[in-house]
Design a protein around this motif. Structure first.
Motif, PDB file in Angstrom:
ATOM      1  N   MET A  95       0.945  -1.227   0.040  1.00  0.00           N
ATOM      2  CA  MET A  95      -0.169   0.124   0.073  1.00  0.00           C
ATOM      3  C   MET A  95       0.855   1.439   0.076  1.00  0.00           C
ATOM      4  SD  MET A  95      -3.006  -0.989   2.674  1.00  0.00           S
ATOM      5  CE  MET A  95      -3.317  -2.597   3.004  1.00  0.00           C
ATOM      6  N   VAL A  96       2.201   1.128   0.220  1.00  0.00           N
ATOM      7  CA  VAL A  96       2.932   2.314   0.306  1.00  0.00           C
ATOM      8  C   VAL A  96       3.563   2.550  -0.915  1.00  0.00           C
ATOM      9  CG1 VAL A  96       3.237   1.972   2.823  1.00  0.00           C
ATOM     10  CG2 VAL A  96       4.966   1.156   1.487  1.00  0.00           C
ATOM     11  N   SER A  97       4.027   3.953  -1.211  1.00  0.00           N
ATOM     12  CA  SER A  97       4.830   4.081  -2.278  1.00  0.00           C
ATOM     13  C   SER A  97       6.354   3.504  -2.408  1.00  0.00           C
ATOM     14  CB  SER A  97       4.920   5.682  -2.317  1.00  0.00           C
ATOM     15  OG  SER A  97       5.723   6.026  -1.523  1.00  0.00           O
ATOM     16  N   PRO A  98       6.778   3.519  -3.617  1.00  0.00           N
ATOM     17  CA  PRO A  98       8.076   2.760  -3.591  1.00  0.00           C
ATOM     18  C   PRO A  98       8.986   3.611  -2.875  1.00  0.00           C
ATOM     19  CG  PRO A  98       6.984   2.786  -5.911  1.00  0.00           C
ATOM     20  CD  PRO A  98       6.148   3.350  -4.793  1.00  0.00           C
ATOM     21  N   ALA A  99       8.766   4.923  -2.621  1.00  0.00           N
ATOM     22  CA  ALA A  99       9.835   5.876  -1.989  1.00  0.00           C
ATOM     23  C   ALA A  99       9.860   5.611  -0.466  1.00  0.00           C
ATOM     24  CB  ALA A  99       9.303   7.372  -2.376  1.00  0.00           C
ATOM     25  N   SER A 100       8.529   5.426  -0.017  1.00  0.00           N
ATOM     26  CA  SER A 100       8.300   4.870   1.445  1.00  0.00           C
ATOM     27  C   SER A 100       9.226   3.362   1.869  1.00  0.00           C
ATOM     28  CB  SER A 100       6.951   4.800   1.807  1.00  0.00           C
ATOM     29  OG  SER A 100       6.474   6.156   1.613  1.00  0.00           O
TER      30      SER A 100
ATOM     31  N   CYS B  76       0.861   5.982   7.195  1.00  0.00           N
ATOM     32  CA  CYS B  76       0.005   5.119   6.313  1.00  0.00           C
ATOM     33  C   CYS B  76      -1.235   6.131   6.054  1.00  0.00           C
ATOM     34  CB  CYS B  76      -0.227   3.793   6.467  1.00  0.00           C
ATOM     35  SG  CYS B  76       1.282   2.766   6.481  1.00  0.00           S
ATOM     36  N   GLU B  77      -1.732   6.792   7.036  1.00  0.00           N
ATOM     37  CA  GLU B  77      -2.947   7.434   6.974  1.00  0.00           C
ATOM     38  C   GLU B  77      -2.921   8.344   5.814  1.00  0.00           C
ATOM     39  OE1 GLU B  77      -6.705   7.950   7.736  1.00  0.00           O
ATOM     40  OE2 GLU B  77      -5.780   6.527   8.758  1.00  0.00           O
ATOM     41  N   ALA B  78      -1.728   9.021   5.833  1.00  0.00           N
ATOM     42  CA  ALA B  78      -1.543  10.167   4.929  1.00  0.00           C
ATOM     43  C   ALA B  78      -1.580   9.558   3.430  1.00  0.00           C
ATOM     44  CB  ALA B  78      -0.291  10.906   5.035  1.00  0.00           C
ATOM     45  N   ILE B  79      -0.876   8.246   3.335  1.00  0.00           N
ATOM     46  CA  ILE B  79      -0.968   7.561   2.170  1.00  0.00           C
ATOM     47  C   ILE B  79      -2.502   7.332   1.412  1.00  0.00           C
ATOM     48  CG2 ILE B  79      -0.460   5.610   0.752  1.00  0.00           C
ATOM     49  CD1 ILE B  79       1.964   5.468   2.609  1.00  0.00           C
ATOM     50  N   PHE B  80      -3.085   6.840   2.399  1.00  0.00           N
ATOM     51  CA  PHE B  80      -4.577   6.674   2.017  1.00  0.00           C
ATOM     52  C   PHE B  80      -5.624   7.794   1.867  1.00  0.00           C
ATOM     53  CE2 PHE B  80      -3.459   2.304   3.203  1.00  0.00           C
ATOM     54  CZ  PHE B  80      -4.083   1.665   2.730  1.00  0.00           C
ATOM     55  N   GLU B  81      -5.170   8.917   2.396  1.00  0.00           N
ATOM     56  CA  GLU B  81      -6.084  10.161   2.280  1.00  0.00           C
ATOM     57  C   GLU B  81      -5.338  10.715   0.916  1.00  0.00           C
ATOM     58  OE1 GLU B  81      -5.040  12.565   5.698  1.00  0.00           O
ATOM     59  OE2 GLU B  81      -6.545  11.334   6.993  1.00  0.00           O
ATOM     60  N   ALA B  82      -4.103  10.451   0.414  1.00  0.00           N
ATOM     61  CA  ALA B  82      -3.689  11.214  -0.922  1.00  0.00           C
ATOM     62  C   ALA B  82      -4.705  10.547  -1.933  1.00  0.00           C
ATOM     63  CB  ALA B  82      -2.223  10.526  -1.094  1.00  0.00           C
ATOM     64  N   GLU B  83      -4.926  11.649  -2.920  1.00  0.00           N
ATOM     65  CA  GLU B  83      -5.311  11.163  -4.116  1.00  0.00           C
ATOM     66  C   GLU B  83      -4.508  11.298  -5.416  1.00  0.00           C
ATOM     67  OE1 GLU B  83      -8.543   9.704  -4.478  1.00  0.00           O
ATOM     68  OE2 GLU B  83      -8.861   9.584  -2.272  1.00  0.00           O
ATOM     69  N   PRO B  84      -4.683  10.425  -6.211  1.00  0.00           N
ATOM     70  CA  PRO B  84      -4.835   9.149  -6.079  1.00  0.00           C
ATOM     71  C   PRO B  84      -3.634   8.407  -5.417  1.00  0.00           C
ATOM     72  CG  PRO B  84      -4.043   9.868  -8.289  1.00  0.00           C
ATOM     73  CD  PRO B  84      -3.991  11.052  -7.523  1.00  0.00           C
ATOM     74  N   ARG B  85      -3.876   7.310  -5.100  1.00  0.00           N
ATOM     75  CA  ARG B  85      -2.830   6.457  -4.360  1.00  0.00           C
ATOM     76  C   ARG B  85      -2.066   5.770  -5.602  1.00  0.00           C
ATOM     77  NH1 ARG B  85      -5.958   2.605  -1.269  1.00  0.00           N
ATOM     78  NH2 ARG B  85      -4.080   1.100  -1.436  1.00  0.00           N
TER      79      ARG B  85
ATOM     80  N   LYS C 227       1.238  -0.183  14.731  1.00  0.00           N
ATOM     81  CA  LYS C 227       2.262   0.617  15.143  1.00  0.00           C
ATOM     82  C   LYS C 227       3.304   0.960  13.974  1.00  0.00           C
ATOM     83  CE  LYS C 227       5.480   2.999  17.827  1.00  0.00           C
ATOM     84  NZ  LYS C 227       5.146   4.202  18.315  1.00  0.00           N
ATOM     85  N   PHE C 228       3.322   0.069  13.025  1.00  0.00           N
ATOM     86  CA  PHE C 228       3.941   0.254  11.494  1.00  0.00           C
ATOM     87  C   PHE C 228       2.851   1.285  10.827  1.00  0.00           C
ATOM     88  CE2 PHE C 228       6.208  -3.609  11.879  1.00  0.00           C
ATOM     89  CZ  PHE C 228       7.609  -3.175  11.336  1.00  0.00           C
ATOM     90  N   TRP C 229       1.841   1.071  11.071  1.00  0.00           N
ATOM     91  CA  TRP C 229       0.728   2.005  10.261  1.00  0.00           C
ATOM     92  C   TRP C 229       0.920   3.564  10.689  1.00  0.00           C
ATOM     93  CZ3 TRP C 229      -3.154   1.482   6.671  1.00  0.00           C
ATOM     94  CH2 TRP C 229      -3.847   2.601   6.293  1.00  0.00           C
ATOM     95  N   GLU C 230       1.245   3.722  11.950  1.00  0.00           N
ATOM     96  CA  GLU C 230       1.359   5.077  12.903  1.00  0.00           C
ATOM     97  C   GLU C 230       2.869   5.619  12.313  1.00  0.00           C
ATOM     98  OE1 GLU C 230       2.473   6.237  16.960  1.00  0.00           O
ATOM     99  OE2 GLU C 230       0.677   5.135  17.113  1.00  0.00           O
ATOM    100  N   GLU C 231       3.755   4.902  12.284  1.00  0.00           N
ATOM    101  CA  GLU C 231       5.181   5.065  12.288  1.00  0.00           C
ATOM    102  C   GLU C 231       5.522   5.484  10.819  1.00  0.00           C
ATOM    103  OE1 GLU C 231       7.407   6.246  14.449  1.00  0.00           O
ATOM    104  OE2 GLU C 231       6.214   5.560  16.176  1.00  0.00           O
TER     105      GLU C 231
END
Length: 153
Positions: free
Chosen positions: A10-15, A67-76, A60-64
């Motif tokens: 779910m995360v970007s390649p940069a992350s 990930c919330e910012a990734i899911f709020e970003a449009e488009p993923r 904890k991984f989600w928080e650190e």
């Protein structure tokens, strides 16, 4: 636990690259006698010189990893073949060749039996058939699905 790999997809390649570099820094970094981390890596506990992430839960991984910012970003992001190969390589490195469910060899092969496209729509990323699929056909299988057998992996 499949959830860890699901979060990675779910995360970007940069992350992913930042996580990989941070993991390497954890291994290479260290603490001084005063307890100060020379590499200023927040993932290292300076008192024990241990990686903090080893005890993290999925939440904890989600928080650190924010990930919330990734899911709020449009488009993923829609991952390309190179990103998937990077993820497969990371997975293979974590579980080792004997426990890996995706190889060897690691390939660009996916689980779909028909041509497909990944596009953005009003619900987010979606998989669409790129050809007519006969009724009753097998569409997908798990031949390249990464599986973890225990939590620490």
């Amino acid at each position: 636990i499949g959830s860890a790999l699901e979060i990675l997809t779910m995360v970007s390649p940069a992350s992913l690259l930042i996580l990989l570099i941070s993991s390497i820094a954890v291994v290479l970094g260290g603490a001084t006698e005063e307890g100060y981390c020379e590499n200023n890596d927040p993932l290292i506990d300076c008192k024990t010189n241990a990686p903090r992430w080893k005890s993290w839960t999925v939440n904890k991984f989600w928080e650190e990893l924010d990930c919330e910012a990734i899911f709020e970003a449009e488009p993923r992001p829609v991952h390309n073949a190179s990103s998937w190969m990077l993820l497969r390589g990371i997975y293979h490195g974590i579980v080792g060749p004997k426990e890996s469910t995706i190889g060897p060899p690691l390939t660009h092969q996916h689980g779909f039996f028909f041509d497909f496209e990944v596009k953005q729509n009003e619900k987010g990323r979606s998989v669409f058939a790129a050809e007519k699929i006969p009724e009753g056909s097998l569409i997908w299988n798990t031949r390249n699905t990464a599986r973890f057998t225990n939590g620490p992996q």
